[in-house]
Design an enzyme around this catalytic site. Structure first.
Site, PDB file in Angstrom:
ATOM      1  N   VAL A  70       0.835  -1.212   0.000  1.00 25.07           N
ATOM      2  CA  VAL A  70       0.000   0.000   0.000  1.00 25.07           C
ATOM      3  C   VAL A  70       0.866   1.258   0.000  1.00 25.07           C
ATOM      4  CG1 VAL A  70      -2.081  -0.971   1.055  1.00 25.07           C
ATOM      5  CG2 VAL A  70      -0.211  -0.182   2.529  1.00 25.07           C
TER       6      VAL A  70
ATOM      7  N   ARG B 155       4.140   2.581  -2.375  1.00 25.02           N
ATOM      8  CA  ARG B 155       4.285   3.067  -3.744  1.00 25.02           C
ATOM      9  C   ARG B 155       4.846   1.903  -4.556  1.00 25.02           C
ATOM     10  NH1 ARG B 155       1.375   6.488  -2.747  1.00 25.02           N
ATOM     11  NH2 ARG B 155       1.581   8.752  -2.903  1.00 25.02           N
TER      12      ARG B 155
ATOM     13  N   ASP C 140      -2.055  -2.229  -4.161  1.00 24.92           N
ATOM     14  CA  ASP C 140      -2.848  -1.013  -4.358  1.00 24.92           C
ATOM     15  C   ASP C 140      -2.094  -0.013  -5.216  1.00 24.92           C
ATOM     16  OD1 ASP C 140      -5.219   0.544  -3.634  1.00 24.92           O
ATOM     17  OD2 ASP C 140      -3.828   1.865  -2.567  1.00 24.92           O
TER      18      ASP C 140
ATOM     19  N   GLU D  36       0.663   3.590 -13.139  1.00 21.03           N
ATOM     20  CA  GLU D  36      -0.755   3.675 -12.777  1.00 21.03           C
ATOM     21  C   GLU D  36      -1.475   4.579 -13.771  1.00 21.03           C
ATOM     22  OE1 GLU D  36      -1.166   4.834  -8.669  1.00 21.03           O
ATOM     23  OE2 GLU D  36       0.157   3.245  -7.982  1.00 21.03           O
TER      24      GLU D  36
ATOM     25  N   HIS E 104      -5.234   2.066  -6.396  1.00 20.86           N
ATOM     26  CA  HIS E 104      -4.671   3.117  -5.536  1.00 20.86           C
ATOM     27  C   HIS E 104      -5.805   3.740  -4.702  1.00 20.86           C
ATOM     28  CE1 HIS E 104      -1.077   6.020  -5.058  1.00 20.86           C
ATOM     29  NE2 HIS E 104      -1.822   6.028  -3.965  1.00 20.86           N
TER      30      HIS E 104
ATOM     31  N   ALA F  42      -6.629   4.262   0.679  1.00 24.86           N
ATOM     32  CA  ALA F  42      -6.880   5.332   1.650  1.00 24.86           C
ATOM     33  C   ALA F  42      -8.182   6.074   1.374  1.00 24.86           C
ATOM     34  CB  ALA F  42      -5.722   6.330   1.619  1.00 24.86           C
TER      35      ALA F  42
HETATM   36  P1  NAD Z   1       4.511   8.404   7.540  1.00 29.32           P
HETATM   37  O1  NAD Z   1       5.485   9.482   7.249  1.00 29.32           O
HETATM   38  O2  NAD Z   1       3.564   8.563   8.674  1.00 29.32           O
HETATM   39  O3  NAD Z   1       5.275   7.020   7.773  1.00 29.32           O
HETATM   40  C1  NAD Z   1       6.287   6.515   6.957  1.00 29.32           C
HETATM   41  C2  NAD Z   1       7.199   5.678   7.820  1.00 29.32           C
HETATM   42  O4  NAD Z   1       8.126   4.955   7.004  1.00 29.32           O
HETATM   43  C3  NAD Z   1       8.010   6.525   8.792  1.00 29.32           C
HETATM   44  O5  NAD Z   1       7.837   6.014  10.084  1.00 29.32           O
HETATM   45  C4  NAD Z   1       9.432   6.371   8.292  1.00 29.32           C
HETATM   46  O6  NAD Z   1      10.363   6.431   9.339  1.00 29.32           O
HETATM   47  C5  NAD Z   1       9.363   4.983   7.680  1.00 29.32           C
HETATM   48  N1  NAD Z   1      10.490   4.695   6.781  1.00 29.32           N
HETATM   49  C6  NAD Z   1      11.084   5.510   5.893  1.00 29.32           C
HETATM   50  N2  NAD Z   1      12.096   4.869   5.282  1.00 29.32           N
HETATM   51  C7  NAD Z   1      12.125   3.625   5.797  1.00 29.32           C
HETATM   52  C8  NAD Z   1      12.937   2.486   5.579  1.00 29.32           C
HETATM   53  N3  NAD Z   1      13.965   2.530   4.714  1.00 29.32           N
HETATM   54  N4  NAD Z   1      12.675   1.349   6.263  1.00 29.32           N
HETATM   55  C9  NAD Z   1      11.667   1.312   7.162  1.00 29.32           C
HETATM   56  N5  NAD Z   1      10.868   2.369   7.425  1.00 29.32           N
HETATM   57  C10 NAD Z   1      11.095   3.499   6.744  1.00 29.32           C
HETATM   58  O7  NAD Z   1       3.723   8.193   6.190  1.00 29.32           O
HETATM   59  P2  NAD Z   1       2.368   7.352   5.985  1.00 29.32           P
HETATM   60  O8  NAD Z   1       1.196   8.263   6.044  1.00 29.32           O
HETATM   61  O9  NAD Z   1       2.401   6.142   6.836  1.00 29.32           O
HETATM   62  O10 NAD Z   1       2.520   6.946   4.464  1.00 29.32           O
HETATM   63  C11 NAD Z   1       3.625   6.166   4.036  1.00 29.32           C
HETATM   64  C12 NAD Z   1       3.652   6.123   2.517  1.00 29.32           C
HETATM   65  O11 NAD Z   1       2.556   5.346   2.074  1.00 29.32           O
HETATM   66  C13 NAD Z   1       3.463   7.491   1.870  1.00 29.32           C
HETATM   67  O12 NAD Z   1       4.709   8.144   1.688  1.00 29.32           O
HETATM   68  C14 NAD Z   1       2.802   7.160   0.565  1.00 29.32           C
HETATM   69  O13 NAD Z   1       3.783   6.941  -0.432  1.00 29.32           O
HETATM   70  C15 NAD Z   1       2.077   5.852   0.850  1.00 29.32           C
HETATM   71  N6  NAD Z   1       0.608   6.045   0.980  1.00 29.32           N
HETATM   72  C16 NAD Z   1      -0.192   5.333   0.153  1.00 29.32           C
HETATM   73  C17 NAD Z   1      -1.570   5.483   0.259  1.00 29.32           C
HETATM   74  C18 NAD Z   1      -2.488   4.678  -0.630  1.00 29.32           C
HETATM   75  O14 NAD Z   1      -3.562   5.141  -0.949  1.00 29.32           O
HETATM   76  N7  NAD Z   1      -2.113   3.498  -1.028  1.00 29.32           N
HETATM   77  C19 NAD Z   1      -2.122   6.370   1.199  1.00 29.32           C
HETATM   78  C20 NAD Z   1      -1.263   7.061   2.049  1.00 29.32           C
HETATM   79  C21 NAD Z   1       0.110   6.885   1.934  1.00 29.32           C
END
Ligand code: NAD
Length: 310
Positions: free
Chosen positions: A226, A228, A252, A257, A276, A279
């Protein structure tokens, strides 16, 4: 434009307003315009947008808010050079994505996706007795323990699953039994029935789940992405799925895309493709508005922004 300047906090807009032209409170109101293209940004100080366009760089904006949490398509250096602030929408997707991932796991365990597929042909077919399972007691590894990862972990824990996680700083996290570092990822996934990927796409995480990590997962494991598309090596995943080296996947997000019509992922019985939409919720726009409203208040008050990326 003036409404973002502390010295002109009381200026009232008189143009088209979005929604009901909601008041922004004590700090005065901003003129809000809904635009169809970047050519209409003339005079705008701030922009709320789903996707990035190069034309934003020369539009004279001082702040861009991304409706998505993932801002991997934005050019951080160029925005910084032009003094354009960038904020994202992280912090609001934990419930929706957590429930979506719980749904994927429940579907795989209880075989719901297969009954739905067969039902389209009116096929009443009982599964083999050893095919369905329950989530209780199964193991989940969550890679990335931010908003999404924690939302997923909390729900898995509530279903009595064993949850482990991968995090850059291996300090304890609620609902997660054991936390591994990214260097230990192969150990973290070695006993997992499900691996949920929830990191942002960065230089560090591109291809994080590659052939070696997939090979380290058990044969009966499912990959759930979920985050990227670029975080998972799609070709390696497809190869593992096509030779039944993994049980299945729920995806997702993809490198390309919308997922092209001829993608083999569409055809696999134990692959769930969602567009996608992990969320997506009817409350999405309200939660985005809360972040934007708060940052507008902060801009007027001269306070630091929340969710600031650049
Ligand atoms: P967030 O910033 O709250 O959490 C991201 C986490 O990943 C952080 O805790 C960070 O420390 C961790 N991280 C970064 N690099 C890492 C690594 N190398 N190994 C392990 N952990 C690592 O962000 P979020 O809201 O949880 O969203 C995360 C990502 O999910 C977003 O950047 C976005 O790309 C994706 N996303 C997708 C959807 C969807 O509809 N599918 C929705 C929201 C977010």
């Amino acid at each position: 434009r003036d409404a973002l300047d502390p010295a002109h906090g009381d200026s009232a807009g008189d143009g088209d307003s979005a929604g009901d032209g909601e008041s922004t409170g004590d700090e005065g109101s901003s003129e809000v315009r809904v635009v169809g293209s970047s050519a209409e940004l003339e005079g705008c100080d701030a922009l709320v947008t789903f996707a990035y366009e190069e034309a934003f760089l020369s539009a004279g904006l001082s702040w861009i808010h991304s409706v998505q949490a993932g801002v991997d398509r934005f050019p951080f250096d160029e925005l910084e050079e032009r003094d354009v602030r960038l904020t994202n929408s992280t912090g609001i997707h934990g419930d929706a994505v957590g429930e979506t991932v719980l749904g994927y796991m429940t579907s795989f365990a209880r075989r719901l996706h297969r009954y739905r597929d067969r039902g389209r042909d009116g096929e009443w077919k009982h599964p083999e007795w050893d095919e369905p399972f329950t989530l209780s007691g199964e193991s989940l590894c969550v890679v990335g323990l931010g908003t999404l990862g924690r939302g997923i972990a909390a729900r898995a824990d509530a279903c009595a699953m064993d949850v482990v996680g991968v995090r850059r700083t291996p300090t304890p996290v609620d609902h997660v039994g054991e936390v591994y570092t990214p260097e230990e990822i192969e150990r973290a996934v070695a006993d997992a029935r499900f691996v949920a990927v929830a990191t942002p796409l960065t230089e560090e995480t591109r291809g994080l789940i590659g052939a070696d990590e997939l090979a380290a997962m058990p044969d009966d494991a499912y990959l759930l992405n979920v985050s990227r598309g670029g975080v998972v090596d799609e070709a390696a995943l497809l190869a593992e799925l096509e030779r039944d080296r993994l049980a299945g996947a729920a995806l997702d997000v993809f490198e390309t895309e919308p997922l092209p019509e001829d993608s083999p992922f569409w055809e696999l019985d134990d692959v769930i493709v969602t567009p996608h939409a992990a969320a997506t919720t009817r409350d999405y726009y309200r939660r985005i508005a809360d972040i934007v409203r708060e940052n507008r208040r902060r801009a007027v008050a001269g306070e630091p922004f929340v969710n600031r990326v650049v």
